[in-house]
Design an enzyme around this catalytic site. Sequence first.
Site, PDB file in Angstrom:
ATOM      1  N   LYS A  60     139.276   1.043  73.783  1.00  0.00           N
ATOM      2  CA  LYS A  60     139.869  -0.317  74.022  1.00  0.00           C
ATOM      3  C   LYS A  60     139.134  -1.327  73.070  1.00  0.00           C
ATOM      4  O   LYS A  60     138.089  -1.109  72.734  1.00  0.00           O
ATOM      5  CB  LYS A  60     139.795  -0.888  75.541  1.00  0.00           C
ATOM      6  N   ARG A 156     138.036  -4.929  91.384  1.00  0.00           N
ATOM      7  CA  ARG A 156     138.634  -5.178  89.935  1.00  0.00           C
ATOM      8  C   ARG A 156     140.032  -4.742  89.686  1.00  0.00           C
ATOM      9  O   ARG A 156     140.737  -5.546  89.721  1.00  0.00           O
ATOM     10  CB  ARG A 156     137.614  -4.792  88.709  1.00  0.00           C
ATOM     11  N   TYR A 276     122.999 -28.347  61.639  1.00  0.00           N
ATOM     12  CA  TYR A 276     123.580 -29.693  62.557  1.00  0.00           C
ATOM     13  C   TYR A 276     122.863 -30.010  63.493  1.00  0.00           C
ATOM     14  O   TYR A 276     121.814 -29.324  64.381  1.00  0.00           O
ATOM     15  CB  TYR A 276     124.703 -28.759  63.112  1.00  0.00           C
ATOM     16  N   MET A 322     129.427 -22.426  62.012  1.00  0.00           N
ATOM     17  CA  MET A 322     130.547 -21.348  62.070  1.00  0.00           C
ATOM     18  C   MET A 322     130.517 -20.245  61.120  1.00  0.00           C
ATOM     19  O   MET A 322     130.838 -19.096  61.483  1.00  0.00           O
ATOM     20  CB  MET A 322     131.794 -22.178  61.818  1.00  0.00           C
TER      21      MET A 322
HETATM   22  C1  PLP Z   1     135.598   0.235  79.620  1.00  0.00           C
HETATM   23  C2  PLP Z   1     135.649   1.170  80.808  1.00  0.00           C
HETATM   24  C3  PLP Z   1     135.135   2.459  80.369  1.00  0.00           C
HETATM   25  C4  PLP Z   1     134.127   2.349  79.352  1.00  0.00           C
HETATM   26  O1  PLP Z   1     132.903   1.984  79.772  1.00  0.00           O
HETATM   27  P1  PLP Z   1     131.311   2.181  78.929  1.00  0.00           P
HETATM   28  O2  PLP Z   1     130.657   1.390  79.878  1.00  0.00           O
HETATM   29  O3  PLP Z   1     131.584   1.520  77.653  1.00  0.00           O
HETATM   30  O4  PLP Z   1     131.180   3.709  78.821  1.00  0.00           O
HETATM   31  C5  PLP Z   1     135.450   3.420  81.272  1.00  0.00           C
HETATM   32  N1  PLP Z   1     136.241   3.188  82.334  1.00  0.00           N
HETATM   33  C6  PLP Z   1     136.870   2.092  82.523  1.00  0.00           C
HETATM   34  C7  PLP Z   1     137.974   1.986  83.720  1.00  0.00           C
HETATM   35  C8  PLP Z   1     136.563   1.081  81.705  1.00  0.00           C
HETATM   36  O5  PLP Z   1     137.344  -0.098  81.851  1.00  0.00           O
END
Ligand code: PLP
Length: 381
Positions: A60, A156, A276, A322
């Site tokens: 992701k 979640r 800055y 930046m």
């Molecule tokens: C992001 C995620 C993972 C991977 O988690 P890591 O801690 O990066 O290994 C696995 N399962 C779900 C559902 C996630 O959202």
Amino acid sequence: MTQASARRTGSPYATETGVAQGVAAEQAGAILSVDLGALRENFRRLRHRLGPAACAAVLKADAYGLGAPQVAAALRREGCDAFFVAHVGEGVELRDALGPGPSIFILHGLFPGAEPAALAAALIPVLNSPEQVRAWKSAAGKGAPAAIQADTGMARIGMAPEDFRALTRADLDRLDLRLVMSHLACADEPDNPANARQLEAFMPIRARFPGVAASLANSSAIFLGSPYHFDLARPGAALYGINPTPGRANPMAPVVTLRARVIQGRTLPPYAGVGYGHAFHTTGTQRVATIALGYADGWHRRIGGAAWYEATRLPVLGRVSMDSIILDVSALPPGKPAAGETVELIGPHQDVDAVAEAGGTIGYEVLTSLAHRFHRIYSGG
Ligand SMILES: *Cc1c(COP(=O)(O)O)cnc(C)c1O
């Protein structure tokens, strides 16, 4: 219109050190190197630790900022054949990169109306509610591949116990369930009793789906031991070199190096205001150098920290801008670092976890914040 003034490398090309992409080397303010050989080594280390359980990969957010197509191709060569992304759009791009064959799971499931895109790219939605189950079944028809996620105590995403009770056998019977999964809230804290509670909550859910592969472990949970491994683990962070065992030695190989180029140096008199807000003032004569990387490149203002020139630490002075950062280079001989030379921001002297700690955040956020205006070099693919 003249020719585009910012030259991008376009199609990747081979260099001495790897395959180059992104902004052309001579124009880039910073160079991000991704060691795909180390990534592959990390996949092998996790697989070894998992024993009989399979190892998927979580890609992701563009493989945590490192480039999903490149990461996917490297992991394919290690035999990885299951990938997870968050969004349908990420899945569609990953399917383009991977071609047919490997499983691509969509962690968020599908928003209403996204089913056709998921079908066209042969994506496997992770169904997180009875509504998602029914929508997917009616869009995809009999034998639609799917995963199902239970919320075992993170609050979640995924089905709560009452959602499972609301699901009828008819809701599920024509789905081709490939995976039943859940996710741990506290896996990076081995002593946290929430881990065992979630494991316990997952057992009866998994038992409801005999013959379906089960998955609970992210990176850190792989290190909680074999009861957490089930059939398939879903690491992300550990593949990319982030320490999955905070507070203990990092069992993973470093994957990312970030170097920024020096724009110019100068010698400041005493009592000069630097950057800055004049957040820093010199006390005596001081040599500084400005590098071409700032918070827009993912080096957040709250990180501050330091860069390294060979073995010399160069503290950040004042505020991060930046697009630039001013470094104290007084510890180096005059003339060093020269304009155009590079300094290390992530690498052997400070790994991604050290940078994160300096900024009061986690390595995940450091990597996913890295910008796209770097010259990128992929080696060891
Ligand atoms: C992001 C995620 C993972 C991977 O988690 P890591 O801690 O990066 O290994 C696995 N399962 C779900 C559902 C996630 O959202």
